[in-house]
Design a protein around this motif. Sequence first.
Motif, PDB file in Angstrom:
ATOM      1  N   TYR A  52      77.310 -13.234 -65.813  1.00  0.00           N
ATOM      2  CA  TYR A  52      78.528 -12.477 -65.521  1.00  0.00           C
ATOM      3  C   TYR A  52      78.608 -12.124 -64.043  1.00  0.00           C
ATOM      4  O   TYR A  52      77.597 -11.815 -63.406  1.00  0.00           O
ATOM      5  CB  TYR A  52      78.572 -11.174 -66.333  1.00  0.00           C
ATOM      6  CG  TYR A  52      78.947 -11.348 -67.774  1.00  0.00           C
ATOM      7  CD1 TYR A  52      80.198 -11.826 -68.132  1.00  0.00           C
ATOM      8  CD2 TYR A  52      78.055 -11.027 -68.790  1.00  0.00           C
ATOM      9  CE1 TYR A  52      80.557 -11.978 -69.465  1.00  0.00           C
ATOM     10  CE2 TYR A  52      78.402 -11.180 -70.127  1.00  0.00           C
ATOM     11  CZ  TYR A  52      79.654 -11.661 -70.455  1.00  0.00           C
ATOM     12  OH  TYR A  52      80.003 -11.812 -71.770  1.00  0.00           O
ATOM     13  N   LEU A 102      77.740 -18.196 -75.840  1.00  0.00           N
ATOM     14  CA  LEU A 102      77.858 -16.990 -75.024  1.00  0.00           C
ATOM     15  C   LEU A 102      76.605 -16.135 -75.059  1.00  0.00           C
ATOM     16  O   LEU A 102      76.371 -15.330 -74.165  1.00  0.00           O
ATOM     17  CB  LEU A 102      79.059 -16.151 -75.495  1.00  0.00           C
ATOM     18  CG  LEU A 102      80.435 -16.628 -75.031  1.00  0.00           C
ATOM     19  CD1 LEU A 102      81.515 -15.871 -75.771  1.00  0.00           C
ATOM     20  CD2 LEU A 102      80.586 -16.432 -73.537  1.00  0.00           C
ATOM     21  N   LYS A 103      75.780 -16.294 -76.068  1.00  0.00           N
ATOM     22  CA  LYS A 103      74.560 -15.507 -76.168  1.00  0.00           C
ATOM     23  C   LYS A 103      73.388 -16.211 -75.482  1.00  0.00           C
ATOM     24  O   LYS A 103      72.289 -15.701 -75.409  1.00  0.00           O
ATOM     25  CB  LYS A 103      74.220 -15.248 -77.639  1.00  0.00           C
ATOM     26  CG  LYS A 103      75.319 -14.522 -78.404  1.00  0.00           C
ATOM     27  CD  LYS A 103      74.927 -14.337 -79.860  1.00  0.00           C
ATOM     28  CE  LYS A 103      76.033 -13.643 -80.638  1.00  0.00           C
ATOM     29  NZ  LYS A 103      77.230 -14.454 -80.782  1.00  0.00           N
ATOM     30  N   VAL A 127      83.405 -21.065 -77.614  1.00  0.00           N
ATOM     31  CA  VAL A 127      84.078 -19.987 -76.882  1.00  0.00           C
ATOM     32  C   VAL A 127      85.482 -19.756 -77.445  1.00  0.00           C
ATOM     33  O   VAL A 127      86.268 -20.685 -77.580  1.00  0.00           O
ATOM     34  CB  VAL A 127      84.164 -20.311 -75.378  1.00  0.00           C
ATOM     35  CG1 VAL A 127      84.959 -19.227 -74.645  1.00  0.00           C
ATOM     36  CG2 VAL A 127      82.770 -20.433 -74.782  1.00  0.00           C
ATOM     37  N   LEU A 187      74.511 -18.023 -69.666  1.00  0.00           N
ATOM     38  CA  LEU A 187      75.631 -17.130 -69.358  1.00  0.00           C
ATOM     39  C   LEU A 187      75.283 -16.192 -68.208  1.00  0.00           C
ATOM     40  O   LEU A 187      74.260 -15.505 -68.236  1.00  0.00           O
ATOM     41  CB  LEU A 187      75.988 -16.311 -70.601  1.00  0.00           C
ATOM     42  CG  LEU A 187      77.012 -15.185 -70.412  1.00  0.00           C
ATOM     43  CD1 LEU A 187      78.367 -15.756 -70.053  1.00  0.00           C
ATOM     44  CD2 LEU A 187      77.098 -14.334 -71.669  1.00  0.00           C
ATOM     45  N   LYS A 217      74.576  -8.963 -72.250  1.00  0.00           N
ATOM     46  CA  LYS A 217      74.443  -8.916 -70.789  1.00  0.00           C
ATOM     47  C   LYS A 217      75.431  -7.947 -70.134  1.00  0.00           C
ATOM     48  O   LYS A 217      75.414  -7.782 -68.917  1.00  0.00           O
ATOM     49  CB  LYS A 217      74.599 -10.313 -70.201  1.00  0.00           C
ATOM     50  CG  LYS A 217      73.441 -11.229 -70.587  1.00  0.00           C
ATOM     51  CD  LYS A 217      73.427 -12.511 -69.801  1.00  0.00           C
ATOM     52  CE  LYS A 217      72.186 -13.330 -70.142  1.00  0.00           C
ATOM     53  NZ  LYS A 217      72.094 -14.563 -69.331  1.00  0.00           N
ATOM     54  N   ARG A 274      78.203  -8.179 -76.292  1.00  0.00           N
ATOM     55  CA  ARG A 274      77.702  -9.000 -75.198  1.00  0.00           C
ATOM     56  C   ARG A 274      76.477  -8.311 -74.611  1.00  0.00           C
ATOM     57  O   ARG A 274      76.584  -7.310 -73.899  1.00  0.00           O
ATOM     58  CB  ARG A 274      78.775  -9.189 -74.116  1.00  0.00           C
ATOM     59  CG  ARG A 274      80.035  -9.907 -74.611  1.00  0.00           C
ATOM     60  CD  ARG A 274      79.744 -11.378 -74.910  1.00  0.00           C
ATOM     61  NE  ARG A 274      80.946 -12.071 -75.377  1.00  0.00           N
ATOM     62  CZ  ARG A 274      81.221 -12.321 -76.641  1.00  0.00           C
ATOM     63  NH1 ARG A 274      80.375 -11.903 -77.592  1.00  0.00           N
ATOM     64  NH2 ARG A 274      82.310 -12.980 -76.979  1.00  0.00           N
ATOM     65  N   LEU A 328      79.193 -20.219 -67.488  1.00  0.00           N
ATOM     66  CA  LEU A 328      78.623 -20.616 -68.769  1.00  0.00           C
ATOM     67  C   LEU A 328      78.416 -22.125 -68.771  1.00  0.00           C
ATOM     68  O   LEU A 328      79.384 -22.891 -68.695  1.00  0.00           O
ATOM     69  CB  LEU A 328      79.538 -20.213 -69.931  1.00  0.00           C
ATOM     70  CG  LEU A 328      79.030 -20.545 -71.341  1.00  0.00           C
ATOM     71  CD1 LEU A 328      77.760 -19.764 -71.650  1.00  0.00           C
ATOM     72  CD2 LEU A 328      80.097 -20.252 -72.385  1.00  0.00           C
ATOM     73  N   TYR A 339      82.844 -15.412 -65.029  1.00  0.00           N
ATOM     74  CA  TYR A 339      81.559 -15.644 -65.680  1.00  0.00           C
ATOM     75  C   TYR A 339      81.250 -17.131 -65.666  1.00  0.00           C
ATOM     76  O   TYR A 339      82.139 -17.971 -65.625  1.00  0.00           O
ATOM     77  CB  TYR A 339      81.482 -15.048 -67.086  1.00  0.00           C
ATOM     78  CG  TYR A 339      82.269 -15.711 -68.185  1.00  0.00           C
ATOM     79  CD1 TYR A 339      81.618 -16.485 -69.151  1.00  0.00           C
ATOM     80  CD2 TYR A 339      83.638 -15.514 -68.317  1.00  0.00           C
ATOM     81  CE1 TYR A 339      82.325 -17.061 -70.203  1.00  0.00           C
ATOM     82  CE2 TYR A 339      84.351 -16.082 -69.365  1.00  0.00           C
ATOM     83  CZ  TYR A 339      83.684 -16.858 -70.309  1.00  0.00           C
ATOM     84  OH  TYR A 339      84.388 -17.428 -71.343  1.00  0.00           O
ATOM     85  N   ARG A 399      86.361 -18.601 -66.308  1.00  0.00           N
ATOM     86  CA  ARG A 399      85.095 -19.160 -66.803  1.00  0.00           C
ATOM     87  C   ARG A 399      84.744 -20.402 -65.982  1.00  0.00           C
ATOM     88  O   ARG A 399      85.462 -21.389 -66.005  1.00  0.00           O
ATOM     89  CB  ARG A 399      85.205 -19.521 -68.288  1.00  0.00           C
ATOM     90  CG  ARG A 399      83.996 -20.313 -68.800  1.00  0.00           C
ATOM     91  CD  ARG A 399      83.872 -20.296 -70.311  1.00  0.00           C
ATOM     92  NE  ARG A 399      84.943 -20.944 -71.015  1.00  0.00           N
ATOM     93  CZ  ARG A 399      84.856 -22.136 -71.617  1.00  0.00           C
ATOM     94  NH1 ARG A 399      83.733 -22.837 -71.552  1.00  0.00           N
ATOM     95  NH2 ARG A 399      85.889 -22.630 -72.277  1.00  0.00           N
ATOM     96  N   THR A 403      82.320 -23.494 -65.449  1.00  0.00           N
ATOM     97  CA  THR A 403      81.538 -24.242 -66.442  1.00  0.00           C
ATOM     98  C   THR A 403      80.791 -25.425 -65.825  1.00  0.00           C
ATOM     99  O   THR A 403      81.246 -26.576 -65.884  1.00  0.00           O
ATOM    100  CB  THR A 403      82.462 -24.742 -67.570  1.00  0.00           C
ATOM    101  OG1 THR A 403      83.293 -23.666 -68.008  1.00  0.00           O
ATOM    102  CG2 THR A 403      81.659 -25.246 -68.755  1.00  0.00           C
ATOM    103  N   GLN A 430      77.098 -24.535 -74.124  1.00  0.00           N
ATOM    104  CA  GLN A 430      76.187 -23.475 -74.526  1.00  0.00           C
ATOM    105  C   GLN A 430      76.933 -22.295 -75.141  1.00  0.00           C
ATOM    106  O   GLN A 430      78.139 -22.131 -74.957  1.00  0.00           O
ATOM    107  CB  GLN A 430      75.365 -22.990 -73.320  1.00  0.00           C
ATOM    108  CG  GLN A 430      74.489 -24.072 -72.707  1.00  0.00           C
ATOM    109  CD  GLN A 430      73.454 -24.602 -73.686  1.00  0.00           C
ATOM    110  OE1 GLN A 430      72.870 -23.848 -74.452  1.00  0.00           O
ATOM    111  NE2 GLN A 430      73.237 -25.914 -73.670  1.00  0.00           N
TER     112      GLN A 430
END
Length: 348
Positions: free
Chosen positions: A114, A107-108, A293, A112, A181, A179, A101, A99, A23, A25, A105
């Motif tokens: 990927y 995940l939705k 998360v 985000l 996405k 998810r 992010l 991913y 991840r 960030t 924020q």
Amino acid sequence: MNGILDKDYSSGSVLNFGELLLRITPDAGGDWLQENSIPVFVGGAELNVATALALWGVPSRYFTALPKNGMSEQLVSFVQEKNIDTSSIYYHGNRVGLYFLTKGQDLKNDALIYDRANSAFAELTPGQVDWDKVLDGVTWFHFSAICPAISQNAADVCKEALEAASKKGITISVDLNYRAKLWKYGKEPIDVMPELAQYCDLIMGNIWAAERMLGVKVEELVTESGQKSLYVKEGQKSSEGIIKQFPKCKAVANTFRFTANDNTNVEYYTVLYTGDKLYLSGEHRAETIIDKVGSGDCYMAGLIYGFYNNNDPQQIVDFATAAAFTKLFVNSDATNKSVEEIQKAIKQ
């Protein structure tokens, strides 16, 4: 007795099946560009579950696919330091999934992004893995709906693993992670997940995920109501619908987490339905949280921890809920809270 509650799991380990992810960030203000520095977290839903279980003393194993290179060696060493058995990891392919992010924020959120195409895990194909070997000494197999969302290959391999685990009498759990996405290979969740859910003894998610992935309808008025009593009642109705549709399933858990977009005014409670009875957790509240998360993964780990140790259903739902809530204050993908810390956080 309920089949999932009266089984001895202590003779084996919990195998968590899923993709290891990095991840990335960045901060929302773009300071990372000036500082030439950006935080990286090692995660993935199933690895987060494995990490929590190992921390809580449950024999924890992890299956993923990684390329055979120096970075993978570092990642595997990092996982092993958490007392997770990595002997099942399959090595092939060329890359690790990522991913991005934005810090703070959800995940939705649109923050985000990927970058998982052509990863080693996404390129797994049926017939590659010796499941008899991987599942040797395993009494519980866990996966999430993220796996079959990655690619058709991943969905096919997931089914192959579930068939092998089911033949061995291994208890199987799934987290209905949705998810938006992902699911970009021409299939919707409802086209894939029911076929996989038929193997599961424990299904966890929320009433809206169950509707989207398994076709168990939620009354529109319930969604609009915002009333806890109606949500709890719908949780029971959804659970009964799942168990009717999937006879192998013996327990269903639903989470209810409500929060403002700025991570304030959090309200969290959950329900567990098993043995024809609904168990409601205490209600947790906080004015602010640190990181959403992995909270659901921590809840899933809490459920597995409770069943693995043959706790009663009320103890299981209370522990899992407190585990998930305390994860909201940990700046990482996985929890670092001990069993004792979580037990102190349980709300009656």
